[in-house]
Design an enzyme around this catalytic site. Structure first.
Site, short mmCIF file in Angstrom:
data_model
loop_
_atom_site.label_atom_id
_atom_site.label_comp_id
_atom_site.label_asym_id
_atom_site.label_seq_id
_atom_site.Cartn_x
_atom_site.Cartn_y
_atom_site.Cartn_z
N GLU A 79 1.47 7.12 6.56
CA GLU A 79 0.98 7.84 5.38
C GLU A 79 0.42 9.23 5.70
O GLU A 79 -0.77 9.48 5.52
CB GLU A 79 -0.07 7.01 4.66
CG GLU A 79 -1.19 6.45 5.55
CD GLU A 79 -2.20 5.64 4.74
OE1 GLU A 79 -2.73 6.18 3.77
OE2 GLU A 79 -2.41 4.46 5.08
N HIS A 85 -6.25 -2.87 4.62
CA HIS A 85 -6.53 -2.40 5.98
C HIS A 85 -6.66 -3.67 6.80
O HIS A 85 -7.74 -4.24 6.91
CB HIS A 85 -7.80 -1.55 6.02
CG HIS A 85 -7.69 -0.30 5.20
ND1 HIS A 85 -8.75 0.35 4.65
CD2 HIS A 85 -6.60 0.43 4.85
CE1 HIS A 85 -8.32 1.41 3.97
NE2 HIS A 85 -7.02 1.48 4.08
N HIS A 142 -2.15 2.32 9.27
CA HIS A 142 -3.00 1.18 9.63
C HIS A 142 -2.19 -0.10 9.47
O HIS A 142 -1.15 -0.11 8.81
CB HIS A 142 -4.24 1.14 8.73
CG HIS A 142 -3.93 1.23 7.25
ND1 HIS A 142 -3.57 0.13 6.51
CD2 HIS A 142 -3.89 2.28 6.39
CE1 HIS A 142 -3.35 0.50 5.26
NE2 HIS A 142 -3.52 1.81 5.15
N ASP A 174 0.87 -1.19 0.00
CA ASP A 174 0.00 0.00 0.00
C ASP A 174 0.90 1.23 0.00
O ASP A 174 1.29 1.71 1.06
CB ASP A 174 -0.91 -0.05 1.24
CG ASP A 174 -1.85 1.14 1.32
OD1 ASP A 174 -1.94 1.90 0.34
OD2 ASP A 174 -2.49 1.30 2.38
N TYR A 177 -3.87 18.18 2.50
CA TYR A 177 -4.84 18.33 1.41
C TYR A 177 -5.45 19.73 1.46
O TYR A 177 -6.06 20.10 2.47
CB TYR A 177 -5.94 17.28 1.54
CG TYR A 177 -5.37 15.88 1.64
CD1 TYR A 177 -5.07 15.14 0.49
CD2 TYR A 177 -5.08 15.31 2.88
CE1 TYR A 177 -4.51 13.86 0.59
CE2 TYR A 177 -4.52 14.04 2.98
CZ TYR A 177 -4.23 13.32 1.85
OH TYR A 177 -3.68 12.08 1.95
N1 GLY Z 1 -4.80 2.74 -0.12
C1 GLY Z 1 -5.65 2.91 1.00
C2 GLY Z 1 -4.97 3.49 2.13
O1 GLY Z 1 -3.92 4.09 1.96
O2 GLY Z 1 -5.35 3.34 3.25
MN MN Z 2 -2.85 3.02 3.52
MN MN Z 3 -2.67 3.79 0.30
#
Ligand code: GLY
Ligand code: MN
Ligand code: MN
Length: 455
Positions: free
Chosen positions: A397, A371, A364, A281, A401
């Site tokens: 992450e 997830h 996460h 991810d 924004y």
């Molecule tokens: N790609 C989904 C997330 O980053 O949680």
């Molecule tokens: Mn993610």
């Molecule tokens: Mn993601």
């Protein structure tokens, strides 16, 4: 890259011993005189007589490695604690196999998947009431309503035979949290697969940067990503790829991917491959024309520094709650320095003002699901307090924004959306970042893109 996991023989599956170990770990938690039931997934119709690509139920996959539809795993523990595993699977069928593909069948299921017995699916309804009869506890996932209804149908058959001496189980337990706890801590072989899924995904992000040009459509870049996944054996993305040019980056789950890429805009790509069921991810954000503007650079560098601050703090005992405190303070300070947040720093931090621009969680769990399952120990104030342990894998992450229609900030910032996302494993000494081959510094991105735009 000399350390590339792809230089070794491809790993397309965990070793068989991993699945038997997963089953043994679960059965160690089951008391004597109990039974656990795990249904596999069924095929899903896309339209008329065509189906979506088959995706196995991830708990079932974790316990079996068996990738056919409509299967059922039964784990039994008798009164003396003797364990038995039984796999129900589709019967071999010559006509079906000519049209749709090979089936493993019951003989190979026992040989290749190390279960004790295997029967055809058609025998489930006649055998399950007998397995349930006399057990004191039944484990199954409460979130699957259709299957829960099926369990109650079998239980009713058992209670209908009480006068013939049948004994209905008295304790029904949700097995999902037990499997989630096991899945949360990855083994070395799972970590190796996830490292490889990240490597492939990183190559796809590199390719996206190399193929990006003003005037291309978002879906053309999505095609490059899927191409790179598939050519390394990862035939499916772990989730719908987000390829979001300009203001589309401010739609968190943008998957329309149908707009044209414009000069002086950023492109946010959130895409990860699935390999043998395990997800990557990864998000990267870069300028469509290969060169960041001054404002894009400022926001990008802030998000990158926040990400690295969080990642470098990861070790056993750390938690998402503590990482949130660190990164929220850091991002708040950064937005004050840029004049985007105005006011007293301490008050801005305690009022969590940064959440106006950092509108999702810091990360996460990651694993068989993007997830992934596993308790976060979320307290009533929504803090994720669980201490990290060796073998956990998570995303980090952060993002900022600023939608085009946000009139509360100076115009020069509007339309910028930046997220950067890496995948991290907790190790005994700290962490391992799996996401090492997708360029992320401003210099590396601009250098890579300059080479291509020149060519
Ligand atoms: N790609 C989904 C997330 O980053 O949680
Ligand atoms: Mn993610
Ligand atoms: Mn993601």
């Amino acid at each position: 890259m000399s350390t590339s996991p792809l230089n070794k023989a491809p790993i397309s599956q965990l070793p068989l011993s991993d699945f038997t170990e997963h089953r043994a770990a679960l059965m160690a938690k089951m008391p004597n005189s109990s039974i656990a039931l795990f249904p596999g997934a069924s095929e899903l119709t896309r339209s008329n007589d065509t189906e979506y690509a088959f995706c196995q139920n991830k708990n079932f996959l974790y316990l079996t490695g068996f990738n056919e539809p409509d299967a059922l795993l039964v784990l039994l523990k008798d009164e003396q604690g003797k364990a038995e595993s039984i796999l129900f699977s589709l019967a071999k069928d010559a006509l079906h196999e000519i049209w749709q593909g090979r089936r493993i069948g019951q003989i190979k299921a026992v040989q290749d998947y190390s279960v004790d017995k295997s029967f055809v699916v058609a025998e489930i309804d006649s055998l399950l009431p007998d397995y349930l009869d006399g057990k004191s506890q039944v484990f199954f996932g409460f979130s699957n309503h259709d299957f829960a209804a099926q369990v109650f149908t079998w239980l009713k058959q058992v209670s209908g035979s009480i006068r013939q001496g049948a004994k209905t189980p008295q304790h029904l337990t949700d097995v999902d949290p037990m499997v989630a706890e096991l899945r949360l801590i990855k083994t070395d072989n799972e970590l190796a697969l996830m490292r490889q899924a990240n490597h492939i995904s990183g190559l796809a992000h590199q390719r996206a940067m190399q193929k990006c040009h003003v005037g291309k459509f978002e879906y053309q870049i999505e095609a490059e990503i899927l191409h790179e996944f598939a050519r390394h054996g990862a035939r499916h993305p772990a989730y719908a790829s987000i390829v979001a040019g300009g203001d589309n980056a401010n739609i968190l789950h943008y998957t329309a991917n149908n707009e044209v890429l414009k000069n002086n805009e950023l492109l946010l790509i959130d895409a990860g491959a699935e390999l043998a069921g395990y997800a990557a991810d990864i998000t990267r954000t870069f300028p469509v024309n290969g060169k960041f503007t001054t404002e894009q650079k400022a926001i990008y560098q802030l998000v990158l520094d926040a990400k690295n601050l969080a990642i470098n703090s990861i070790k056993p005992g750390m938690s998402f709650a503590k990482l949130n405190v660190l990164t929220n303070a850091f991002l708040t300070q950064g937005l004050v320095d840029l004049g985007i947040l105005v006011g007293d720093l301490t008050e801005l931090i305690s009022d969590k003002k940064v959440k106006e621009y950092f509108i999702h969680g810091l990360g996460h769990w990651l694993g068989l699901d993007v997830h992934d399952v596993g308790d976060y120990h979320i307290s009533t104030d929504r803090e994720q307090l669980r201490a990290f342990e060796v073998g956990m894998v998570m995303t980090i992450e952060p993002g900022i924004y600023i939608p085009l229609n946000d009139l509360s900030v100076a115009e020069k910032w509007r339309g910028i959306g930046v997220r950067i996302e890496d995948n991290i494993a907790v190790t005994a000494t700290g962490f391992e970042n799996f996401t090492v081959n997708s360029p992320q510094t401003i210099e590396d991105i601009e250098d890579l893109m300059a080479e291509i735009q020149k060519a």
